[in-house]
Each structure stands twice: as structure tokens, then as C-alpha cells.
Design a protein around this motif. Structure first.
Motif, short mmCIF file in Angstrom:
data_model
loop_
_atom_site.label_atom_id
_atom_site.label_comp_id
_atom_site.label_asym_id
_atom_site.label_seq_id
_atom_site.Cartn_x
_atom_site.Cartn_y
_atom_site.Cartn_z
N PHE A 178 12.96 -0.35 -19.39
CA PHE A 178 12.78 1.10 -19.49
C PHE A 178 13.84 1.75 -20.37
N ASP A 179 15.10 1.32 -20.23
CA ASP A 179 16.17 1.93 -21.00
C ASP A 179 16.09 1.54 -22.48
N VAL A 180 15.53 0.37 -22.78
CA VAL A 180 15.30 0.00 -24.18
C VAL A 180 14.25 0.92 -24.78
N ARG A 181 13.17 1.17 -24.01
CA ARG A 181 12.13 2.09 -24.49
C ARG A 181 12.70 3.47 -24.77
N THR A 182 13.59 3.92 -23.90
CA THR A 182 14.19 5.25 -24.09
C THR A 182 14.98 5.30 -25.40
N ARG A 183 15.75 4.23 -25.69
CA ARG A 183 16.53 4.19 -26.92
C ARG A 183 15.63 4.29 -28.15
N ILE A 184 14.46 3.68 -28.07
CA ILE A 184 13.56 3.70 -29.22
C ILE A 184 12.86 5.05 -29.35
N TYR A 185 12.33 5.55 -28.25
CA TYR A 185 11.59 6.82 -28.33
C TYR A 185 12.48 7.97 -28.79
N GLU A 186 13.74 7.95 -28.41
CA GLU A 186 14.61 9.06 -28.80
C GLU A 186 14.92 9.05 -30.28
N LYS A 187 14.78 7.89 -30.94
CA LYS A 187 15.08 7.79 -32.37
C LYS A 187 13.85 7.90 -33.26
N LEU A 188 12.65 7.69 -32.71
CA LEU A 188 11.45 7.70 -33.54
C LEU A 188 11.27 9.00 -34.33
N PRO A 189 11.57 10.18 -33.77
CA PRO A 189 11.38 11.40 -34.55
C PRO A 189 12.25 11.46 -35.82
N LEU A 190 13.30 10.65 -35.89
CA LEU A 190 14.21 10.69 -37.02
C LEU A 190 13.78 9.76 -38.16
N LEU A 191 12.79 8.89 -37.90
CA LEU A 191 12.34 7.95 -38.91
C LEU A 191 11.24 8.57 -39.77
N ASN A 192 11.10 8.04 -40.97
CA ASN A 192 10.16 8.60 -41.94
C ASN A 192 8.81 7.88 -41.86
N PHE A 193 7.84 8.50 -41.20
CA PHE A 193 6.51 7.91 -41.09
C PHE A 193 5.53 8.97 -40.62
N ARG A 194 4.26 8.64 -40.72
CA ARG A 194 3.19 9.44 -40.14
C ARG A 194 2.30 8.50 -39.35
N ALA A 195 1.78 8.96 -38.21
CA ALA A 195 0.96 8.13 -37.33
C ALA A 195 -0.47 8.64 -37.26
N TYR A 196 -1.41 7.71 -37.11
CA TYR A 196 -2.84 8.04 -37.02
C TYR A 196 -3.46 7.16 -35.94
N PHE A 197 -4.42 7.73 -35.20
CA PHE A 197 -5.01 7.00 -34.09
C PHE A 197 -6.52 7.22 -34.01
N VAL A 198 -7.23 6.14 -33.68
CA VAL A 198 -8.65 6.21 -33.34
C VAL A 198 -8.80 5.63 -31.94
N ILE A 199 -9.35 6.42 -31.03
CA ILE A 199 -9.48 6.05 -29.63
C ILE A 199 -10.95 5.91 -29.27
N LEU A 200 -11.30 4.80 -28.65
CA LEU A 200 -12.66 4.58 -28.15
C LEU A 200 -12.66 4.78 -26.64
N ASN A 201 -13.41 5.79 -26.19
CA ASN A 201 -13.55 6.05 -24.75
C ASN A 201 -14.61 5.10 -24.19
N LYS A 202 -14.18 4.10 -23.45
CA LYS A 202 -15.09 3.09 -22.94
C LYS A 202 -15.84 3.54 -21.68
N GLU A 203 -15.52 4.73 -21.18
CA GLU A 203 -16.25 5.29 -20.06
C GLU A 203 -17.44 6.12 -20.52
N SER A 204 -17.68 6.15 -21.82
CA SER A 204 -18.72 7.01 -22.39
C SER A 204 -20.05 6.27 -22.53
N LYS A 205 -21.15 7.05 -22.60
CA LYS A 205 -22.47 6.48 -22.88
C LYS A 205 -22.49 5.90 -24.29
#
Length: 241
Positions: free
Chosen positions: A71-98
Motif C-alpha cells: 500500500f505504501d509503495v502505491r502511495t509513493r507512486i500515485y503522489e508523483k504521477l501528476p508531476l510526470l509528462n503524459f496523457r492517459a486514455y481509457f476504453v471500458i467495457l461494461n460486462k453487465e450490459s446487454k
């Protein structure tokens, strides 16, 4: 000289199981060396700290992986991610859907092709005059292969300045998309299950949402949230719900 873009792409979840969703995430950056330096330096720092002695061997044996990391390793990473130069994109498939019920018989390979096209094609078209290089984490696919899917997606763009390759988890920069996927997967699973996200999950999402270019949800209620969207389709937890 052309601007050089690196794209790191990985999935979270499993299509043909009881998971509520499946997603693909993509991180775009023109500063891959800076991201690598961050992860290498962080690992060196952590393995020399007495506090992390009980996870030192894990850190020595593998790269960062959100599900397995302390958990504490995750915290160290998440707190620094906003300072890095990147853009993120996501495609989510809702498997509960018809919608998913109607397409699942097409097979895992076809579903992955649909999702990757939604990630890759807009990036290529928007950055067609730049040099674009795509790195995918390896994945075993039923009734197909990731290589075949990628050949099909990229073949129409043979005149573009691009490359693509499939790598294993030893590519340390894949940790950045893994960590983002982990957060978005948990946030959206809570939405599907009508559960409240933890305060930490909400905090992390709000901390990092400015780094997200778009989130596209595939299901009965198709949804497209954008960094440049208006009040109804901007990237917020309320709009994602």
C-alpha cells in the motif's frame, strides 16, 4: 525534427470470466526517459529503506505492479504521477450490459480489436505528422493473437511514421499504465456494483483526472468523457456514474 510519441498500452480484467468490466488503458508521452528514470530511482530508493525490508525481494525481482505492490509503495507512486509528462486514455467495457451479452460470442480477439481501435486510431489520426511508437503488454488471447490484431489495426497506416511491438512486464514504463488501470478499474467496478468508492480512491481520481484525455464506456449507455468536454461530458466522477 518530428515530435516522437511513445504509447504504453495494457489491459485490466478478463473478458471471459465473472469480472464486471474489462478495460484497456493507454499512456501517451514524449518523455519516456523521464518516466523510466522516475521508476528506476524510486525502486532504488525503496529497496534501501528499512521500512520496506519485508517487500525488498519483491521489488528486486519484478517491476512495479499495482495489484501486488505494498500500500505504501502505491502511495509513493500515485503522489508523483501528476508531476510526470503524459496523457492517459481509457476504453471500458461494461460486462453487465446487454451490449456485452450480444457481442461476447464473437470471441475475445474481436472484442479486443474493437477496444484497441478506439484507443489507437484517434491517436494516429490526431498525431499523423508525428513519429508514433506503440508498446503493448503481451497477452494470451483465445482464438487469436495480439500480433494478428495489431497487424490488422496498423496495416492501413503503413505510410505513417510509426512502429508497434509487444513486450513483457519487464518494460518498467508499463507500470504507469498499470497503476492508472488499477485505479480506473476499481472506480468503475464500484459504479457498476452501486458501491461507494473509498475516500482514497476518490482522492486519487480527482488528483489525476487532469492527466486523462478521454474515458469511453462501451455498454448499453455508451459514454464518452473528455478533458475538453463541457459540464455534462467532462471527466468527473459524477459524469462517469
Amino acid at each position: 525534427m518530428k515530435k516522437r510519441n511513445l504509447y504504453y498500452i495494457d489491459e485490466s480484467g478478463v473478458i471471459l470470466n465473472k469480472d464486471k468490466l474489462f478495460l484497456y488503458g493507454c499512456i501517451k508521452t514524449d518523455s519516456p526517459d523521464d518516466i523510466e528514470s522516475f521508476f528506476v530511482s524510486l525502486k532504488e530508493f525503496l529497496i534501501n529503506q528499512a521500512y520496506f525490508e519485508n517487500v525488498r525481494q519483491d521489488l528486486l525481482n519484478r517491476n512495479f505492479h499495482a495489484v501486488d505492490d505494498h500500500f505504501d509503495v502505491r502511495t509513493r507512486i500515485y503522489e508523483k504521477l501528476p508531476l510526470l509528462n503524459f496523457r492517459a486514455y481509457f476504453v471500458i467495457l461494461n460486462k453487465e450490459s446487454k451490449y456485452f451479452s450480444n457481442i461476447k460470442d464473437q470471441g475475445e480477439a474481436k472484442i479486443i480489436e474493437i477496444m484497441l481501435k478506439k484507443l489507437v486510431l484517434p491517436r494516429l489520426r490526431k498525431n499523423r505528422d508525428e513519429s508514433n511508437h506503440f508498446i503493448f503488454e503481451e497477452k494470451i488471447i483465445q482464438n487469436g493473437s495480439l500480433q494478428e490484431i495489431l497487424n490488422s489495426i496498423f496495416s492501413p497506416f503503413e505510410n505513417y511514421d510509426l512502429s508497434f511491438k509487444i513486450v513483457n512486464k519487464q518494460n518498467i514504463n508499463l507500470a504507469i499504465v498499470d497503476y492508472f488501470n488499477y485505479l480506473i478499474f476499481n472506480i468503475y467496478k464500484n459504479i457498476i456494483c452501486k458501491k461507494k468508492s473509498t475516500e482514497q480512491e476518490v482522492f486519487k481520481f480527482n488528483l489525476l483526472k487532469e492527466k486523462i484525455g478521454f474515458i469511453e464506456v462501451i455498454g448499453d449507455d455508451f459514454k464518452y468523457l473528455s478533458r475538453l468536454g463541457n459540464s455534462s461530458n467532462s471527466i468527473t466522477l459524477e459524469n462517469l456514474k
